[in-house]
Design an enzyme around this catalytic site. Structure first.
Site, short mmCIF file in Angstrom:
data_model
loop_
_atom_site.label_atom_id
_atom_site.label_comp_id
_atom_site.label_asym_id
_atom_site.label_seq_id
_atom_site.Cartn_x
_atom_site.Cartn_y
_atom_site.Cartn_z
CG ASP A 214 65.95 54.00 69.83
OD1 ASP A 214 65.23 53.39 69.02
OD2 ASP A 214 67.05 54.49 69.52
CB SER B 205 66.12 54.09 64.46
OG SER B 205 66.52 53.23 65.51
CD GLN C 27 63.12 52.17 66.21
OE1 GLN C 27 63.82 51.17 66.20
NE2 GLN C 27 63.31 53.19 67.05
#
Length: 289
Positions: A203, A227, A277
């Site tokens: 991440d 996110s 993502q």
């Protein structure tokens, strides 16, 4: 032993509180909200605690609400399927009585089969680059005092950006970036622990790739960033205590959202994992016009 790395290992060592139910502590990495990578790593660990003799090969997750970095998180695992080759688990992360995150993870047996990969990009070696901590400390005097301690704090995963971005001197750049990363200490020979640490680390910096052509940054007061989802595929064995190259790009941004993709390579060029993502990139000044 690195104190911050030991803290991360403790975060991943979830407390079993009932069958299929686990509790994880939280860490304040970026402010009051829980770092998305923490929830990814803990949720994968929770799923894996209900699986025997199989490693993860993919996960698909949604971030539903901001997590509270001052409060533990409860992870509820549903045993969806135990097949001959694949095992499927659903995980819900709960805080203050609400679901903040949900994930489906799949585990599989090891098999021989067809094998190919995209080659690793040619980039400088990590020894030739400054660490992210060194770069953050250079800009720390220019941030508000309440953010300075966060900027100067050591982190369990060392990053070394290939082409660093100065958040106070932004210029439009193509939506491509890369960094080397590794854990700050030698780790046990537990393949699943390395997968969970990789999920945690996946991440870092990924969402910001789609902001690069627009010369904006999550630290700007006008930007609302978060996110939305996260997908990951584990292709080959990985060790987080050796250097890994995270190569990222962002093929599209539209409707206040950007899509980001990543390829993660071992130092010797083996593709160990892939990520994708979508992130929220909302400019408040545009809404006010």
């Amino acid at each position: 032993m690195s104190a911050v790395m030991q803290e991360l290992l403790q975060l991943l060592d979830l407390e079993p509180i009932e069958i299929n139910l686990f509790r994880g502590q939280s860490i304040n990495l970026f402010g009051k909200n829980v770092f998305g990578g923490q929830v990814l790593g803990q949720a994968l660990m929770a799923a894996g605690r209900t699986v025997e003799n199989r490693l993860a090969h993919s996960l698909h997750a949604y971030f539903l609400r901001p997590g509270d970095a001052t409060t533990p998180i409860v992870y509820a695992v549903e045993r969806v399927r135990d097949g001959k080759s694949f095992t499927t688990r659903t995980v819900k992360a709960i805080q203050h009585g609400e679901i903040i995150f949900t994930m489906m993870a799949s585990f599989s047996i090891a098999e021989d089969g067809l094998d190919h990969q995209m080659p690793m990009p040619e980039v400088p070696q990590p020894e030739e680059l400054k660490s992210e901590l060194e770069l953050r400390r250079l800009v720390a005097p220019f941030v508000p005092e309440k953010m300075r301690a966060m900027m100067e704090r050591d982190r369990p995963i060392e990053l070394r950006p290939i082409d660093p971005v100065n958040p106070f001197a932004l210029t439009p750049k193509p939506p491509k970036r890369a960094h080397w990363m590794r854990a700050q200490m030698q780790l046990p020979d537990d393949p699943f622990l390395h997968q969970c640490l990789l999920a945690f680390s996946s991440d870092f910096a990924l969402m910001g790739t789609a902001m690069m052509p627009h010369a904006v940054h999550f630290m700007q007061p006008s930007m609302q960033c978060a996110s939305i989802d996260h997908a990951m595929w584990f292709h080959r064995p990985v060790r987080m205590d050796d250097w890994l190259l995270y190569s990222m790009d962002a093929p599209s941004a539209s409707s206040a959202k950007g899509i980001n993709r990543g390829l993660i390579y071992s130092r010797d060029g083996v593709l160990v994992a892939s990520t994708a993502q979508e992130g929220l990139m909302r400019q408040h000044e545009l809404l006010e016009r």
